[in-house]
Structures are given as structure tokens and as C-alpha cells.
Scaffold this motif. Structure first.
Motif, PDB file in Angstrom:
ATOM      1  N   CYS A  12       0.827  -1.216   0.000  1.00  0.00           N
ATOM      2  CA  CYS A  12       0.000   0.000   0.000  1.00  0.00           C
ATOM      3  C   CYS A  12       0.858   1.261   0.000  1.00  0.00           C
ATOM      4  CB  CYS A  12      -0.904   0.042   1.228  1.00  0.00           C
ATOM      5  SG  CYS A  12      -2.420  -0.908   1.068  1.00  0.00           S
ATOM      6  N   HIS A  56      -7.958   2.832  -1.228  1.00  0.00           N
ATOM      7  CA  HIS A  56      -8.260   2.902   0.202  1.00  0.00           C
ATOM      8  C   HIS A  56      -7.024   2.685   1.077  1.00  0.00           C
ATOM      9  CE1 HIS A  56     -12.539   2.882  -0.629  1.00  0.00           C
ATOM     10  NE2 HIS A  56     -12.395   1.801  -1.357  1.00  0.00           N
ATOM     11  N   GLY A  57      -5.819   2.734   0.496  1.00  0.00           N
ATOM     12  CA  GLY A  57      -4.610   2.411   1.267  1.00  0.00           C
ATOM     13  C   GLY A  57      -4.424   3.308   2.468  1.00  0.00           C
ATOM     14  N   CYS A  58      -3.949   2.722   3.494  1.00  0.00           N
ATOM     15  CA  CYS A  58      -3.406   1.396   3.786  1.00  0.00           C
ATOM     16  C   CYS A  58      -4.530   0.442   4.224  1.00  0.00           C
ATOM     17  CB  CYS A  58      -2.382   1.471   4.899  1.00  0.00           C
ATOM     18  SG  CYS A  58      -0.840   2.307   4.476  1.00  0.00           S
ATOM     19  N   ASN A  59      -4.459  -0.806   3.732  1.00  0.00           N
ATOM     20  CA  ASN A  59      -5.519  -1.787   3.918  1.00  0.00           C
ATOM     21  C   ASN A  59      -5.097  -2.955   4.796  1.00  0.00           C
ATOM     22  OD1 ASN A  59      -7.650  -0.901   1.896  1.00  0.00           O
ATOM     23  ND2 ASN A  59      -5.804  -0.922   0.639  1.00  0.00           N
ATOM     24  N   THR A  71     -12.655  -6.087   5.710  1.00  0.00           N
ATOM     25  CA  THR A  71     -11.562  -5.351   5.099  1.00  0.00           C
ATOM     26  C   THR A  71     -11.689  -3.916   5.585  1.00  0.00           C
ATOM     27  OG1 THR A  71     -11.710  -6.742   3.122  1.00  0.00           O
ATOM     28  CG2 THR A  71     -10.450  -4.683   2.942  1.00  0.00           C
ATOM     29  N   GLY A  73      -9.631   0.019   5.569  1.00  0.00           N
ATOM     30  CA  GLY A  73      -8.642   0.780   4.836  1.00  0.00           C
ATOM     31  C   GLY A  73      -8.578   2.222   5.281  1.00  0.00           C
ATOM     32  N   HIS A 112     -13.365   3.288   8.893  1.00  0.00           N
ATOM     33  CA  HIS A 112     -12.344   2.597   8.103  1.00  0.00           C
ATOM     34  C   HIS A 112     -12.822   1.293   7.481  1.00  0.00           C
ATOM     35  CE1 HIS A 112      -8.907   5.188   9.147  1.00  0.00           C
ATOM     36  NE2 HIS A 112      -9.581   5.389  10.262  1.00  0.00           N
TER      37      HIS A 112
END
Length: 124
Positions: A12, A56-59, A71, A73, A112
Motif C-alpha cells: 500500500c 483505500h490504502g493502507c488496507n 476489510t 482501509g 475505516h
């Protein structure tokens, strides 16, 4: 009881990441922080190269056999975000089905969540 895993995308890169000035990706930095924060917490960690959530980083993914999986992110590679991820994963581990009541969520994971996946059906 099944083990809760935190899967961290180590490739990411957040907006503004500069390959020329960084020795590590944002995901690698976050992974190291999560790994440290997870020590002794009853959850396990692993790194993967790409969870395909680049926008959507960081995941990370929070998963355990027979439980809901998530999940998450838009985390920063910072100790507070790593701690919130681990705190949530520990609550996931304590839950029979993987669902953690909203009132128990650490503040640092609110906003998130990207996806929720039901557990896979039993083959039997």
C-alpha cells in the motif's frame, strides 16, 4: 476457537507517497507497527502483497475461520492506527461470530470499514 488473523497489505502507498524519498512503502511501515502491537494479544499477523484496495490504502483484513471477515482501509502508517487495528482484531477474536458491537469499536477503526464478508459455508 479459530485464530483471528490480521492480514496487512505491505504494498500500500497512500496519496503523496514518494518512491524516491521512502525506503519502505506505507504498507510496510504499517505492517511493522501492527506486528509489534499484536505481540501477546492473541491474534496473528501476516503480510501480503496487494489486497487490491489501492484507492483505500493502507488496507488490512481481519479474518478467522467460521467468522465474519472485514476489510478496513484508509489507515496511516502510525502507531495509533496500528493499535486500533490490533484492538479491534482482539475483540473479533473474543467474539463467537466475528461481529463486534459498534459501542465496543476502538475509535481508531470507525470510518475505516470497506467490506464485510460472511464466513464460508461448511463443506459438510
Amino acid at each position: 476457537m479459530s485464530t483471528t488473523w490480521i492480514t496487512i497489505c505491505d504494498t500500500c502507498k497512500r496519496d503523496g507517497w514518494d518512491a524516491g524519498g521512502a525506503g519502505q512503502t506505507d504498507g510496510e511501515v504499517l505492517a511493522a507497527l501492527v506486528e509489534r502491537a499484536a505481540e501477546g494479544r492473541g491474534v496473528r499477523t501476516r503480510r501480503v502483497s496487494c489486497l487490491m484496495g489501492c484507492s483505500h490504502g493502507c488496507n488490512v483484513a481481519i479474518q478467522a475461520a467460521g467468522k465474519l471477515a472485514y476489510t478496513l482501509g484508509k489507515f496511516a502508517p502510525e502507531p495509533g492506527d496500528a493499535q486500533a487495528i490490533v484492538d479491534y482484531a482482539a475483540l473479533h477474536a473474543e467474539s463467537d461470530c466475528g461481529q463486534v458491537p459498534y459501542r465496543q469499536w476502538p475509535q481508531g477503526v470507525k470510518g475505516h470499514f470497506i467490506t464485510r464478508h460472511p464466513p464460508l459455508p461448511d463443506d459438510g
